[in-house]
Motif scaffolding. Sequence first.
Motif, PDB file in Angstrom:
ATOM      1  N   LEU A   1      23.076  38.141  37.784  1.00  0.00           N
ATOM      2  CA  LEU A   1      23.564  37.075  38.664  1.00  0.00           C
ATOM      3  C   LEU A   1      25.052  36.804  38.448  1.00  0.00           C
ATOM      4  O   LEU A   1      25.793  36.597  39.412  1.00  0.00           O
ATOM      5  CB  LEU A   1      22.743  35.802  38.462  1.00  0.00           C
ATOM      6  CG  LEU A   1      21.295  35.870  38.954  1.00  0.00           C
ATOM      7  CD1 LEU A   1      20.525  34.611  38.550  1.00  0.00           C
ATOM      8  CD2 LEU A   1      21.237  36.074  40.453  1.00  0.00           C
ATOM      9  N   VAL A   2      25.488  36.815  37.189  1.00  0.00           N
ATOM     10  CA  VAL A   2      26.915  36.648  36.899  1.00  0.00           C
ATOM     11  C   VAL A   2      27.702  37.799  37.534  1.00  0.00           C
ATOM     12  O   VAL A   2      28.752  37.578  38.153  1.00  0.00           O
ATOM     13  CB  VAL A   2      27.180  36.574  35.368  1.00  0.00           C
ATOM     14  CG1 VAL A   2      28.665  36.643  35.062  1.00  0.00           C
ATOM     15  CG2 VAL A   2      26.570  35.300  34.790  1.00  0.00           C
ATOM     16  N   ALA A   3      27.194  39.005  37.420  1.00  0.00           N
ATOM     17  CA  ALA A   3      27.867  40.157  38.030  1.00  0.00           C
ATOM     18  C   ALA A   3      27.936  39.991  39.552  1.00  0.00           C
ATOM     19  O   ALA A   3      28.993  40.253  40.159  1.00  0.00           O
ATOM     20  CB  ALA A   3      27.154  41.448  37.651  1.00  0.00           C
ATOM     21  N   LEU A   4      26.853  39.547  40.166  1.00  0.00           N
ATOM     22  CA  LEU A   4      26.856  39.344  41.622  1.00  0.00           C
ATOM     23  C   LEU A   4      27.846  38.256  42.036  1.00  0.00           C
ATOM     24  O   LEU A   4      28.511  38.390  43.071  1.00  0.00           O
ATOM     25  CB  LEU A   4      25.450  38.997  42.113  1.00  0.00           C
ATOM     26  CG  LEU A   4      24.463  40.157  42.143  1.00  0.00           C
ATOM     27  CD1 LEU A   4      23.064  39.661  42.528  1.00  0.00           C
ATOM     28  CD2 LEU A   4      24.919  41.253  43.080  1.00  0.00           C
ATOM     29  N   LEU A   5      27.935  37.200  41.240  1.00  0.00           N
ATOM     30  CA  LEU A   5      28.954  36.176  41.522  1.00  0.00           C
ATOM     31  C   LEU A   5      30.342  36.805  41.547  1.00  0.00           C
ATOM     32  O   LEU A   5      31.158  36.504  42.423  1.00  0.00           O
ATOM     33  CB  LEU A   5      28.923  35.077  40.450  1.00  0.00           C
ATOM     34  CG  LEU A   5      27.915  33.967  40.587  1.00  0.00           C
ATOM     35  CD1 LEU A   5      27.936  33.079  39.343  1.00  0.00           C
ATOM     36  CD2 LEU A   5      28.203  33.137  41.827  1.00  0.00           C
TER      37      LEU A   5
ATOM     38  N   GLY B   1      32.484  29.842  34.502  1.00  0.00           N
ATOM     39  CA  GLY B   1      32.305  29.765  33.055  1.00  0.00           C
ATOM     40  C   GLY B   1      30.895  29.426  32.623  1.00  0.00           C
ATOM     41  O   GLY B   1      30.323  30.088  31.748  1.00  0.00           O
ATOM     42  N   LEU B   2      30.308  28.411  33.215  1.00  0.00           N
ATOM     43  CA  LEU B   2      28.973  27.961  32.806  1.00  0.00           C
ATOM     44  C   LEU B   2      27.894  29.033  33.017  1.00  0.00           C
ATOM     45  O   LEU B   2      27.094  29.264  32.103  1.00  0.00           O
ATOM     46  CB  LEU B   2      28.611  26.651  33.501  1.00  0.00           C
ATOM     47  CG  LEU B   2      27.351  25.965  33.014  1.00  0.00           C
ATOM     48  CD1 LEU B   2      27.423  25.654  31.518  1.00  0.00           C
ATOM     49  CD2 LEU B   2      27.112  24.685  33.812  1.00  0.00           C
ATOM     50  N   PRO B   3      27.856  29.712  34.172  1.00  0.00           N
ATOM     51  CA  PRO B   3      26.851  30.776  34.300  1.00  0.00           C
ATOM     52  C   PRO B   3      26.991  31.857  33.229  1.00  0.00           C
ATOM     53  O   PRO B   3      25.986  32.352  32.701  1.00  0.00           O
ATOM     54  CB  PRO B   3      27.094  31.342  35.704  1.00  0.00           C
ATOM     55  CG  PRO B   3      27.725  30.220  36.453  1.00  0.00           C
ATOM     56  CD  PRO B   3      28.569  29.505  35.437  1.00  0.00           C
ATOM     57  N   ALA B   4      28.217  32.200  32.873  1.00  0.00           N
ATOM     58  CA  ALA B   4      28.431  33.210  31.824  1.00  0.00           C
ATOM     59  C   ALA B   4      27.969  32.694  30.465  1.00  0.00           C
ATOM     60  O   ALA B   4      27.362  33.441  29.690  1.00  0.00           O
ATOM     61  CB  ALA B   4      29.904  33.611  31.770  1.00  0.00           C
ATOM     62  N   ILE B   5      28.229  31.444  30.177  1.00  0.00           N
ATOM     63  CA  ILE B   5      27.816  30.864  28.902  1.00  0.00           C
ATOM     64  C   ILE B   5      26.291  30.807  28.817  1.00  0.00           C
ATOM     65  O   ILE B   5      25.707  31.118  27.771  1.00  0.00           O
ATOM     66  CB  ILE B   5      28.458  29.470  28.704  1.00  0.00           C
ATOM     67  CG1 ILE B   5      29.968  29.619  28.494  1.00  0.00           C
ATOM     68  CG2 ILE B   5      27.814  28.727  27.546  1.00  0.00           C
ATOM     69  CD1 ILE B   5      30.759  28.331  28.599  1.00  0.00           C
TER      70      ILE B   5
ATOM     71  N   LEU C   1      30.641  39.068  29.041  1.00  0.00           N
ATOM     72  CA  LEU C   1      30.271  37.669  29.290  1.00  0.00           C
ATOM     73  C   LEU C   1      31.278  36.731  28.627  1.00  0.00           C
ATOM     74  O   LEU C   1      31.635  35.695  29.192  1.00  0.00           O
ATOM     75  CB  LEU C   1      28.860  37.380  28.784  1.00  0.00           C
ATOM     76  CG  LEU C   1      27.715  37.955  29.597  1.00  0.00           C
ATOM     77  CD1 LEU C   1      26.391  37.766  28.862  1.00  0.00           C
ATOM     78  CD2 LEU C   1      27.650  37.337  30.999  1.00  0.00           C
ATOM     79  N   GLY C   2      31.732  37.089  27.427  1.00  0.00           N
ATOM     80  CA  GLY C   2      32.770  36.301  26.759  1.00  0.00           C
ATOM     81  C   GLY C   2      34.043  36.255  27.570  1.00  0.00           C
ATOM     82  O   GLY C   2      34.683  35.204  27.697  1.00  0.00           O
ATOM     83  N   CYS C   3      34.429  37.395  28.144  1.00  0.00           N
ATOM     84  CA  CYS C   3      35.620  37.437  29.007  1.00  0.00           C
ATOM     85  C   CYS C   3      35.460  36.507  30.205  1.00  0.00           C
ATOM     86  O   CYS C   3      36.377  35.752  30.553  1.00  0.00           O
ATOM     87  CB  CYS C   3      35.875  38.861  29.499  1.00  0.00           C
ATOM     88  SG  CYS C   3      36.451  40.002  28.233  1.00  0.00           S
ATOM     89  N   VAL C   4      34.296  36.547  30.831  1.00  0.00           N
ATOM     90  CA  VAL C   4      34.035  35.688  31.988  1.00  0.00           C
ATOM     91  C   VAL C   4      34.070  34.216  31.567  1.00  0.00           C
ATOM     92  O   VAL C   4      34.663  33.377  32.258  1.00  0.00           O
ATOM     93  CB  VAL C   4      32.687  36.037  32.650  1.00  0.00           C
ATOM     94  CG1 VAL C   4      32.332  35.028  33.732  1.00  0.00           C
ATOM     95  CG2 VAL C   4      32.714  37.450  33.226  1.00  0.00           C
ATOM     96  N   ALA C   5      33.449  33.887  30.452  1.00  0.00           N
ATOM     97  CA  ALA C   5      33.423  32.498  29.983  1.00  0.00           C
ATOM     98  C   ALA C   5      34.834  31.993  29.699  1.00  0.00           C
ATOM     99  O   ALA C   5      35.199  30.882  30.116  1.00  0.00           O
ATOM    100  CB  ALA C   5      32.549  32.381  28.735  1.00  0.00           C
ATOM    101  N   VAL C   6      35.639  32.793  29.012  1.00  0.00           N
ATOM    102  CA  VAL C   6      37.014  32.389  28.708  1.00  0.00           C
ATOM    103  C   VAL C   6      37.813  32.223  30.002  1.00  0.00           C
ATOM    104  O   VAL C   6      38.564  31.247  30.158  1.00  0.00           O
ATOM    105  CB  VAL C   6      37.686  33.388  27.742  1.00  0.00           C
ATOM    106  CG1 VAL C   6      39.176  33.123  27.632  1.00  0.00           C
ATOM    107  CG2 VAL C   6      37.028  33.312  26.372  1.00  0.00           C
ATOM    108  N   ALA C   7      37.652  33.151  30.937  1.00  0.00           N
ATOM    109  CA  ALA C   7      38.353  33.037  32.218  1.00  0.00           C
ATOM    110  C   ALA C   7      37.946  31.746  32.939  1.00  0.00           C
ATOM    111  O   ALA C   7      38.794  31.071  33.530  1.00  0.00           O
ATOM    112  CB  ALA C   7      38.071  34.252  33.092  1.00  0.00           C
ATOM    113  N   GLY C   8      36.671  31.395  32.876  1.00  0.00           N
ATOM    114  CA  GLY C   8      36.208  30.161  33.506  1.00  0.00           C
ATOM    115  C   GLY C   8      36.791  28.922  32.852  1.00  0.00           C
ATOM    116  O   GLY C   8      37.163  27.966  33.531  1.00  0.00           O
ATOM    117  N   ILE C   9      36.893  28.950  31.546  1.00  0.00           N
ATOM    118  CA  ILE C   9      37.468  27.810  30.821  1.00  0.00           C
ATOM    119  C   ILE C   9      38.959  27.679  31.117  1.00  0.00           C
ATOM    120  O   ILE C   9      39.451  26.583  31.424  1.00  0.00           O
ATOM    121  CB  ILE C   9      37.210  27.947  29.302  1.00  0.00           C
ATOM    122  CG1 ILE C   9      35.711  27.783  29.022  1.00  0.00           C
ATOM    123  CG2 ILE C   9      38.035  26.937  28.512  1.00  0.00           C
ATOM    124  CD1 ILE C   9      35.289  28.223  27.627  1.00  0.00           C
TER     125      ILE C   9
END
Length: 116
Positions: free
Chosen positions: A9-13, A103-107, A80-88
């Motif tokens: 789902l994170v990838a699809l986002l 960020g939240l979906p990745a976390i 996922l860490g990269c996505v979370a950091v980018a979201g933050i």
Amino acid sequence: MIANILIGLVALLHVYFMYLEMMVWDKPLGLKTFRLTPEFAAASKALALNQGLYNGFLVAGLAWGLWLGQAGFAIKVFFLGCVAVAGIVGALTVNRRIFFVQGLPAIVALAALILL
């Protein structure tokens, strides 16, 4: 299994974000989604294209990790860490909404991957 679904789902986002940034940045959907003026969208179109490409790399990394299955654990954690950091960072520098959309979906996916 749940973690892999969440990662998918994170990838699809991020496929959707890539589409928005690379294909429709200066079109009505892009203007509405990112709350842009036509002038700003035109002036920043090249930057959005580059940003969309980076989202594509995140998708590729997450898909790679999923494809590897258990052997892709570290790859999934990294991307996922990269996505979370980018979201933050996006939430702190652009708009708080970015944390909740990116960020939240990745976390949550990262927590499921590590804890389940």
